[in-house]
Design an enzyme around this catalytic site. Structure first.
Site, PDB file in Angstrom:
ATOM      1  N   ARG A 237       0.845  -1.490  -0.216  1.00  0.00           N
ATOM      2  CA  ARG A 237       0.081   0.277   0.265  1.00  0.00           C
ATOM      3  C   ARG A 237       0.627   1.542  -0.303  1.00  0.00           C
ATOM      4  NH1 ARG A 237      -3.662  -2.259  -1.786  1.00  0.00           N
ATOM      5  NH2 ARG A 237      -5.762  -2.988  -0.480  1.00  0.00           N
ATOM      6  N   GLU A 266      -3.645   7.467  -4.448  1.00  0.00           N
ATOM      7  CA  GLU A 266      -3.542   7.193  -5.404  1.00  0.00           C
ATOM      8  C   GLU A 266      -4.491   8.075  -6.278  1.00  0.00           C
ATOM      9  OE1 GLU A 266      -4.266   3.378  -5.927  1.00  0.00           O
ATOM     10  OE2 GLU A 266      -2.038   2.789  -4.587  1.00  0.00           O
ATOM     11  N   HIS A 284      -0.929   0.288  -9.596  1.00  0.00           N
ATOM     12  CA  HIS A 284      -1.300  -0.557  -9.018  1.00  0.00           C
ATOM     13  C   HIS A 284      -2.142  -1.905  -9.736  1.00  0.00           C
ATOM     14  CE1 HIS A 284      -3.672  -0.815  -5.155  1.00  0.00           C
ATOM     15  NE2 HIS A 284      -3.646  -1.955  -5.798  1.00  0.00           N
TER      16      HIS A 284
HETATM   17  C1  GLV Z   1      -4.578  -4.765  -3.904  1.00  0.00           C
HETATM   18  O1  GLV Z   1      -4.654  -3.775  -3.664  1.00  0.00           O
HETATM   19  C2  GLV Z   1      -5.582  -5.451  -3.320  1.00  0.00           C
HETATM   20  O2  GLV Z   1      -5.737  -5.666  -1.904  1.00  0.00           O
HETATM   21  O3  GLV Z   1      -6.171  -6.301  -3.161  1.00  0.00           O
END
Ligand code: GLV
Ligand code: GLV
Length: 323
Positions: A237, A266, A284
């Protein structure tokens, strides 16, 4: 079954079909965009179940608006976007989708490790721009991967999957976590304190969930402890890294480079990050394969249906609500 469910954005099948079969009133946001908090609050009012995404900010106000709802099924392994404490207080179940995105995310972690060290994206840009001057003994040299030390912060499933791949690259493995990981130990990884991991690793890869404890875990001080030849990899993250401090470290050559799939705010990036040639930047994509997203959709749908049918959802993150 009588009941109303809401899906916050278009998602792949089979989740929507599973949910449709379980309720008599399925509503969904048919636009491919994140709803504002006000829109989300309005949409979830009166719902028995909500299938939401990591981009939905499910804070106390949204949960209050959903009062009486049984479940928020998050289609992600991470659930930092949901105020779980508030959900528990309101008796709302929260679930995630662990396991099914482990391999895809580990694969992408490796794309970043190899890509940033060997300057894959930069090389591609050189070709497309017609700047390849011909093979040269000094042209576009990068870092080695094979035999280098890989440090994994957060010893969960994804870290284990990344470590398994590292064996093929003959990399010594270090990890940092509150508890020992039998899986990582079995792969020959050595559990060390964070400062030791930062100082000894050639690649530092982040695999912790985002929490109060891990926010800005990698700050200017941590970056300062890394080797100047080392790379930082983040597929966890964004807020785990102080992105402004990272930009300074990349610009000054404090570290060799960074491979990032996630960002602090983001879809924005910290100022200056896009100008760092030693950063490999992905939008991402950790779980972004057809099969993985379908599996996440199925699991989110199954969790939601279980809650509606009065069964304990398989991937409950606030079990205190159940007992
Ligand atoms: C993606 O970032 C997730 O947490 O599934
Ligand atoms: C996520 O699935 C993790 O445990 O790393």
């Amino acid at each position: 079954m009588p009941g109303r469910a809401f899906i916050t954005q278009p998602i792949p099948e089979p989740g929507p079909t599973l949910v449709r079969q379980a309720v008599d009133d399925l509503r969904s946001n048919s636009e491919d965009r994140v709803l504002s908090r006000a829109e989300l609050g309005e949409a979830v009012a009166g719902c028995d179940a909500v299938l939401c995404l990591l981009t939905d900010t499910v804070d106390a106000s949204v949960l209050e608006a959903a009062k009486g709802c049984r479940i928020f099924a998050n289609m992600a392994v991470g659930f930092n976007n949901v105020d779980v404490a508030a959900a528990s207080r309101l008796g709302i179940l929260v679930t995630n989708t662990p396991g099914v995105l482990t391999e895809a995310t580990a694969d992408l972690t490796w794309a970043l490790i190899l890509g940033v060290a060997r300057r894959v994206a930069e090389g591609d840009s050189e070709m497309r721009a017609g700047r390849f001057p011909g093979w040269g003994p000094l042209y576009m040299l990068g870092g080695d991967v094979t035999g280098k030390t890989l440090g994994l912060i957060g010893p969960g499933r994804i870290a284990v999957a990344v470590a398994r791949r590292a064996l093929g690259f003959a990399m010594p493995l270090l990890y940092h976590g509150r508890r020992p990981s039998p899986e990582l130990d079995a792969l020959g990884a050595r559990r060390v304190p964070l400062n030791e991991l930062l100082a000894e690793s050639d690649f530092v890869s982040l695999h912790v969930p985002l929490s109060g404890e891990t926010r800005h875990l990698i700050d200017a001080k941590a970056l300062g402890q890394m080797k100047s030849s080392a790379y930082l990899i983040n597929t966890a993250r964004g807020p785990v890294v102080d992105e402004a401090a990272l930009v300074s470290a990349l610009k000054s050559g404090r570290i060799a480079g960074a491979g990032l799939d996630v960002y602090e705010d983001e879809p924005r990036m910290a100022e200056g990050l896009a100008d760092c040639p030693n950063a490999l930047l992905l939008p991402h994509l950790g779980s972004a394969t057809h099969a993985t997203r379908a599996a996440m959709s199925r699991i989110a749908g199954e969790n939601l249906v279980a809650a509606l049918e009065g069964r304990r959802p398989p991937n409950l993150v606030n079990p205190e609500v159940w007992s």
